[in-house]
Design a protein around this motif. Structure first.
Motif, PDB file in Angstrom:
ATOM      1  N   GLY A  18       0.818  -1.206   0.000  1.00 60.21           N
ATOM      2  CA  GLY A  18       0.000   0.000   0.000  1.00 60.21           C
ATOM      3  C   GLY A  18       0.850   1.253   0.000  1.00 60.21           C
ATOM      4  O   GLY A  18       0.552   2.219  -0.711  1.00 60.21           O
ATOM      5  N   GLU A  19       1.926   1.240   0.773  1.00 60.12           N
ATOM      6  CA  GLU A  19       2.823   2.390   0.814  1.00 60.12           C
ATOM      7  C   GLU A  19       3.547   2.577  -0.515  1.00 60.12           C
ATOM      8  O   GLU A  19       3.750   3.694  -0.973  1.00 60.12           O
ATOM      9  CB  GLU A  19       3.822   2.237   1.958  1.00 60.12           C
ATOM     10  CG  GLU A  19       3.188   2.361   3.331  1.00 60.12           C
ATOM     11  CD  GLU A  19       4.183   2.134   4.455  1.00 60.12           C
ATOM     12  OE1 GLU A  19       5.409   2.085   4.194  1.00 60.12           O
ATOM     13  OE2 GLU A  19       3.733   1.998   5.603  1.00 60.12           O
ATOM     14  N   VAL A  20       3.949   1.474  -1.126  1.00 54.40           N
ATOM     15  CA  VAL A  20       4.631   1.553  -2.421  1.00 54.40           C
ATOM     16  C   VAL A  20       3.693   2.163  -3.468  1.00 54.40           C
ATOM     17  O   VAL A  20       4.067   3.077  -4.207  1.00 54.40           O
ATOM     18  CB  VAL A  20       5.125   0.161  -2.879  1.00 54.40           C
ATOM     19  CG1 VAL A  20       5.639   0.204  -4.302  1.00 54.40           C
ATOM     20  CG2 VAL A  20       6.209  -0.352  -1.937  1.00 54.40           C
ATOM     21  N   LEU A  21       2.457   1.659  -3.524  1.00 57.20           N
ATOM     22  CA  LEU A  21       1.495   2.183  -4.498  1.00 57.20           C
ATOM     23  C   LEU A  21       1.170   3.649  -4.233  1.00 57.20           C
ATOM     24  O   LEU A  21       1.113   4.458  -5.162  1.00 57.20           O
ATOM     25  CB  LEU A  21       0.222   1.338  -4.486  1.00 57.20           C
ATOM     26  CG  LEU A  21       0.360  -0.062  -5.075  1.00 57.20           C
ATOM     27  CD1 LEU A  21      -0.861  -0.904  -4.750  1.00 57.20           C
ATOM     28  CD2 LEU A  21       0.607   0.005  -6.566  1.00 57.20           C
ATOM     29  N   ALA A  22       0.942   3.998  -2.972  1.00 57.67           N
ATOM     30  CA  ALA A  22       0.633   5.389  -2.628  1.00 57.67           C
ATOM     31  C   ALA A  22       1.793   6.306  -3.022  1.00 57.67           C
ATOM     32  O   ALA A  22       1.574   7.409  -3.515  1.00 57.67           O
ATOM     33  CB  ALA A  22       0.327   5.513  -1.139  1.00 57.67           C
ATOM     34  N   GLY A  23       3.008   5.837  -2.831  1.00 55.92           N
ATOM     35  CA  GLY A  23       4.173   6.615  -3.206  1.00 55.92           C
ATOM     36  C   GLY A  23       4.321   6.821  -4.704  1.00 55.92           C
ATOM     37  O   GLY A  23       5.052   7.688  -5.154  1.00 55.92           O
ATOM     38  N   ARG A  24       3.578   6.025  -5.467  1.00 57.90           N
ATOM     39  CA  ARG A  24       3.621   6.143  -6.930  1.00 57.90           C
ATOM     40  C   ARG A  24       2.348   6.757  -7.496  1.00 57.90           C
ATOM     41  O   ARG A  24       2.049   6.605  -8.669  1.00 57.90           O
ATOM     42  CB  ARG A  24       3.869   4.768  -7.536  1.00 57.90           C
ATOM     43  CG  ARG A  24       5.237   4.256  -7.178  1.00 57.90           C
ATOM     44  CD  ARG A  24       5.543   2.926  -7.790  1.00 57.90           C
ATOM     45  NE  ARG A  24       6.920   2.563  -7.452  1.00 57.90           N
ATOM     46  CZ  ARG A  24       7.399   1.355  -7.558  1.00 57.90           C
ATOM     47  NH1 ARG A  24       6.651   0.372  -8.011  1.00 57.90           N
ATOM     48  NH2 ARG A  24       8.639   1.116  -7.227  1.00 57.90           N
ATOM     49  N   GLY A  25       1.594   7.424  -6.622  1.00 57.18           N
ATOM     50  CA  GLY A  25       0.436   8.168  -7.089  1.00 57.18           C
ATOM     51  C   GLY A  25      -0.891   7.434  -7.079  1.00 57.18           C
ATOM     52  O   GLY A  25      -1.879   7.948  -7.597  1.00 57.18           O
ATOM     53  N   TRP A  26      -0.944   6.258  -6.499  1.00 55.74           N
ATOM     54  CA  TRP A  26      -2.189   5.505  -6.429  1.00 55.74           C
ATOM     55  C   TRP A  26      -2.965   5.900  -5.176  1.00 55.74           C
ATOM     56  O   TRP A  26      -2.380   6.217  -4.140  1.00 55.74           O
ATOM     57  CB  TRP A  26      -1.914   4.009  -6.384  1.00 55.74           C
ATOM     58  CG  TRP A  26      -1.373   3.452  -7.660  1.00 55.74           C
ATOM     59  CD1 TRP A  26      -0.110   3.598  -8.150  1.00 55.74           C
ATOM     60  CD2 TRP A  26      -2.080   2.674  -8.616  1.00 55.74           C
ATOM     61  NE1 TRP A  26       0.022   2.956  -9.339  1.00 55.74           N
ATOM     62  CE2 TRP A  26      -1.175   2.366  -9.662  1.00 55.74           C
ATOM     63  CE3 TRP A  26      -3.380   2.188  -8.691  1.00 55.74           C
ATOM     64  CZ2 TRP A  26      -1.550   1.602 -10.756  1.00 55.74           C
ATOM     65  CZ3 TRP A  26      -3.739   1.424  -9.785  1.00 55.74           C
ATOM     66  CH2 TRP A  26      -2.837   1.153 -10.802  1.00 55.74           C
ATOM     67  N   ASN A  27      -4.288   5.852  -5.265  1.00 52.23           N
ATOM     68  CA  ASN A  27      -5.157   6.014  -4.097  1.00 52.23           C
ATOM     69  C   ASN A  27      -5.390   4.624  -3.524  1.00 52.23           C
ATOM     70  O   ASN A  27      -5.879   3.736  -4.227  1.00 52.23           O
ATOM     71  CB  ASN A  27      -6.491   6.646  -4.500  1.00 52.23           C
ATOM     72  CG  ASN A  27      -6.308   8.045  -5.031  1.00 52.23           C
ATOM     73  OD1 ASN A  27      -5.764   8.901  -4.346  1.00 52.23           O
ATOM     74  ND2 ASN A  27      -6.721   8.268  -6.258  1.00 52.23           N
ATOM     75  N   VAL A  28      -5.042   4.434  -2.283  1.00 48.47           N
ATOM     76  CA  VAL A  28      -5.057   3.106  -1.672  1.00 48.47           C
ATOM     77  C   VAL A  28      -6.095   3.054  -0.563  1.00 48.47           C
ATOM     78  O   VAL A  28      -6.215   3.979   0.242  1.00 48.47           O
ATOM     79  CB  VAL A  28      -3.661   2.766  -1.094  1.00 48.47           C
ATOM     80  CG1 VAL A  28      -3.662   1.427  -0.404  1.00 48.47           C
ATOM     81  CG2 VAL A  28      -2.610   2.804  -2.192  1.00 48.47           C
ATOM     82  N   ARG A  29      -6.828   1.959  -0.557  1.00 49.97           N
ATOM     83  CA  ARG A  29      -7.777   1.700   0.535  1.00 49.97           C
ATOM     84  C   ARG A  29      -7.446   0.334   1.115  1.00 49.97           C
ATOM     85  O   ARG A  29      -7.258  -0.629   0.383  1.00 49.97           O
ATOM     86  CB  ARG A  29      -9.214   1.716   0.006  1.00 49.97           C
ATOM     87  CG  ARG A  29     -10.225   1.640   1.134  1.00 49.97           C
ATOM     88  CD  ARG A  29     -11.610   1.861   0.630  1.00 49.97           C
ATOM     89  NE  ARG A  29     -12.042   0.637  -0.039  1.00 49.97           N
ATOM     90  CZ  ARG A  29     -13.118   0.534  -0.778  1.00 49.97           C
ATOM     91  NH1 ARG A  29     -13.866   1.578  -1.010  1.00 49.97           N
ATOM     92  NH2 ARG A  29     -13.437  -0.608  -1.338  1.00 49.97           N
TER      93      ARG A  29
END
Length: 64
Positions: A18-29
């Motif tokens: 989740g942190e990796v995706l958020a760091g790449r501009g993704w909205n994570v739930r």
């Protein structure tokens, strides 16, 4: 079984997806697994229920 089962699992430290995706501009739930299964009216009996209490599901989307 003729195989080293421990060799199938890694104990190396891994980044949080989740942190990796958020760091790449993704909205994570992030939602607890047992809440998701309950929402679908499903149960994970026995050991599945125990693992569901420990884990979570991640959904991610990215706006264009």
């Amino acid at each position: 079984m003729g195989m080293d089962l421990q060799a199938l699992f890694s104990t190396d430290e891994r980044p949080d997806p989740g942190e990796v995706l958020a760091g790449r501009g993704w909205n994570v739930r992030r939602e607890p697994t047992n809440e998701i299964t309950a929402g679908y009216g499903r149960a994970l009996p026995g050991l599945g229920e125990r693992f569901a209490e420990l884990g979570c599901m991640i959904t991610a989307f990215r706006e264009k």
